[in-house]
Enzyme design. Structure first.
Site, PDB file in Angstrom:
ATOM      1  N   HIS A  66       0.835  -1.200   0.000  1.00  0.00           N
ATOM      2  CA  HIS A  66       0.000   0.000   0.000  1.00  0.00           C
ATOM      3  C   HIS A  66       0.878   1.261   0.000  1.00  0.00           C
ATOM      4  O   HIS A  66       0.461   2.323  -0.467  1.00  0.00           O
ATOM      5  CB  HIS A  66      -0.909   0.030   1.227  1.00  0.00           C
ATOM      6  CG  HIS A  66      -1.948  -1.050   1.229  1.00  0.00           C
ATOM      7  ND1 HIS A  66      -1.688  -2.317   1.693  1.00  0.00           N
ATOM      8  CD2 HIS A  66      -3.239  -1.052   0.831  1.00  0.00           C
ATOM      9  CE1 HIS A  66      -2.778  -3.056   1.580  1.00  0.00           C
ATOM     10  NE2 HIS A  66      -3.727  -2.313   1.065  1.00  0.00           N
ATOM     11  N   ASP A 108      -4.773  -5.796  -7.922  1.00  0.00           N
ATOM     12  CA  ASP A 108      -4.964  -5.179  -6.619  1.00  0.00           C
ATOM     13  C   ASP A 108      -5.246  -3.692  -6.880  1.00  0.00           C
ATOM     14  O   ASP A 108      -5.149  -3.218  -8.019  1.00  0.00           O
ATOM     15  CB  ASP A 108      -3.726  -5.385  -5.740  1.00  0.00           C
ATOM     16  CG  ASP A 108      -4.061  -5.402  -4.250  1.00  0.00           C
ATOM     17  OD1 ASP A 108      -5.124  -4.881  -3.870  1.00  0.00           O
ATOM     18  OD2 ASP A 108      -3.258  -5.938  -3.466  1.00  0.00           O
TER      19      ASP A 108
END
Length: 614
Positions: free
Chosen positions: A255, A329
């Site tokens: 992330h 993702d």
């Protein structure tokens, strides 16, 4: 919301017309019928009617509409009034940008169902709805509390993280979790779960996978993942294996930035890829890509596997013969966006072999970016068609050709019912693992003369940490005292706590440290770790309970008794409290090895010594 529906069984209901005030011109009448019977799994044969619908629908779409089908933006699961600014944003994505699906975040069951019903009737092509309920429905449909009262607001059934299943080693329990997930997700309008995580957590420093993995054994991960998939499929829910080609041996949160994997192909073939081969062989519906650079195979300048044709097409499609959806993702994550920006990686992901572009920064910009790539010849329309065909196939497997809506009147008869709660309780109870107990402190003797001090360590924002555990301990041992510390606790406060610990006979220390995105670490603060190690070295009887990352032991290796509950939800807190009091048998086994010296499979058995008081 403005939908009234009749009460009909959800999963196998005929496509009966509903009372539906929202009628959008140009939208098929099936949009006002209940969701049809699902047939998930790549091994399931499509009917002739399904195949005709797929080709007819594909032929009816413009190029821009086809590209819209590839886009799946993020949507909150909260209550949103029709006509509000929040609703209008999503409505535009559905009606004007013609997105193919949505990924729903945290909310309550009826909020989910009502919002999705309202959006489905507005979509020309039915929406494929996904959610990150990887360890059970409560991951997105629960753990919500009203402030300041902390009254629970209900939601989906809350399970421990799936590493708890690894500690049980039980395929039966993994199957049952999948069944509960499938039942509750379908009931509120979700067709595809972004789970299970099939990463092999081989790196104790991994800041983002950790207890989200079944464990460090490829065989264990593959075996439990397949049982989970079969359970979800039995209730009509499609599943997604993630994060390909394996996010378990990383020490950076994708992330935030791009993690690197230094393993060569032989290592990947023996550790990371076997669980993916297992779930592909099981007929899993989708695979999610990982924003990781596999430099051991693609060199020091390797980009994210999400953008690698060698991984997404060469290994996943050509070698593994995977024919389902390849879902990226989130495309806003640092592992992609930091190096490549917001739009270029969208084209690169499609070139690599992706079908679904998850959570682009801007839906209109994403569509225009791909349109430009097709017009310039960088992407072909046939390449877009191949992905749209797979997306439409997934929609037919979800039962969306026959209908799209869920029965709002049935939600409270399906979601978080006692039968489901009992399964979560069984998983929590059977997962409790006593990794070491050198002073034989567990189970804790219920001696009214002993002074017990319960120390809770958790993030300041985690208001639920310790509530259930401490309540059970103080109820059974009325003389027990409680204290809470967090990352703000200073040295002087730890000195004062040390004096309080000196006057106690036994310390119960509960640590609530779990993997969390954008944090970058999954460890305890140095001050807390030093305090625990100091107490342990003094010889004071101390039991440390980990309600999250199992790897905390390396920060205070002198602790004599270490018990793992794997997660901090109330169901795990209750199981741990009853176990440490001797009111439950302890028979979990480590699905990972624990530095500095506990091997995979370790675990001390303890029999139940007392009656449980409910």
């Amino acid at each position: 919301m403005r939908i009234a529906v009749i009460s009909i069984a959800i999963a196998c209901a005929p496509a009966t017309p509903l009372i539906q005030p929202t009628i959008v011109p140009g939208v098929d009448p099936s949009a006002r019928r209940l969701l049809g019977t699902a047939s998930p799994g790549m091994m399931t044969t499509l009917s002739a009617g399904d195949r005709q619908w797929i080709e007819r629908t594909l032929a009816s779409l413009t190029l821009r509409e086809k590209i819209g089908q590839l886009i799946m933006p993020w949507v909150a699961g909260d209550y949103t009034a029709v006509g509000s600014a929040e609703f209008e944003q999503v409505r535009k994505w559905v009606q004007e940008d013609r997105v193919g699906g949505l990924v729903l975040s945290i909310g309550l069951p009826l909020s989910y169902a009502a919002k999705l019903n309202e959006l489905q009737v507005r979509a020309r092509v039915p929406l494929l709805i996904a959610s990150d309920m990887e360890n059970g429905p409560g991951m997105r449909l629960g753990n919500i509390y009203a402030l300041p009262s902390l009254l629970p607001q209900g939601g989906g059934t809350v399970f421990p993280p799936v590493m708890a299943l690894g500690a049980t080693g039980s395929e039966d329990l993994a199957y049952k979790l999948g069944q509960v997930l499938g039942t509750e997700a379908r009931a509120i309008g979700v067709h595809l779960v972004f789970g299970p995580v099939v990463d092999v957590n081989s790196n104790p420093l991994n800041p983002i996978i950790n207890t989200r993995s079944f464990g460090e054994s490829p065989e264990l991960v593959g075996r439990l993942a397949k049982a989970y998939i079969r359970g979800a499929r039995s209730k009509g829910l499609m599943s997604t294996g993630k994060h390909f080609p394996g996010h378990g041996d990383t020490d950076v949160d994708s992330h935030l930035d791009l993690p690197t994997i230094r393993a060569d192909r032989a290592h990947l073939d023996s550790v990371d890829l076997p669980p993916f081969r297992a779930v592909v062989g099981e007929g899993i519906d989708a695979i999610m890509t990982a924003h990781i650079a596999v430099v051991g195979i693609e060199g020091q300048n390797a980009g994210p596997a999400t953008l690698s044709r060698g991984f997404m097409t060469g290994i996943l499609r050509d070698e593994m013969h995977f024919g389902g959806l390849v879902v990226t993702d989130a495309m806003t994550m640092g592992g992609v966006a930091k190096r490549y920006g917001a739009t270029e990686p969208l084209i690169m992901a499609l070139e690599a072999g992706a079908d679904v572009l998850l959570m682009p920064r801007s839906v209109p910009d994403a569509i225009e970016t791909v349109m430009t790539a097709v017009k310039s010849g960088r992407l072909t329309e046939s390449r877009i068609d191949a992905s749209v065909r797979r997306i439409l196939t997934a929609k037919t497997r979800a039962g969306l050709r026959q209908g799209r809506l869920v029965d709002l009147n049935a939600v409270d008869r399906v979601v978080d019912i006692p039968e489901h709660t009992r399964i979560a309780e069984e998983i929590a109870a059977r997962s409790i693992t006593l990794a070491q107990d050198r002073m034989n402190l567990v189970p804790l003797a219920k001696d009214s003369t002993k002074r017990i001090l319960v120390v809770t360590y958790a993030d300041a924002a985690d208001l639920v940490a310790g509530r259930t555990f401490n309540s059970i301990i103080t109820e059974r041992l009325p003389g027990a005292g409680t204290v809470r510390v967090d990352d703000r606790t200073n040295d002087a406060e730890y000195v004062a706590l040390g004096r309080k610990a000196d006057s106690a006979d036994v310390l119960l220390i509960s640590a609530y440290v779990s993997p969390r995105e954008f944090t970058g670490t999954v460890g305890a603060q140095a001050g807390f770790s030093q305090f625990v190690e100091r107490i342990a070295l003094s010889g004071k009887p101390i039991i440390v309970l980990s309600f999250g990352s199992p790897y905390l032991l390396s920060a205070f290796p002198s602790v004599s008794s270490y018990l793992l509950a794997w997660g901090g939800s109330p169901v795990s807190q209750s199981a741990a409290a009853l176990a440490v009091l001797g009111e439950r048998e302890i028979n979990g086994r480590l699905p990972i090895s624990l530095p500095p010296g506990l091997p995979f499979g370790a675990g001390i058995h303890r029999v139940q010594t007392g009656m449980s008081i409910k």
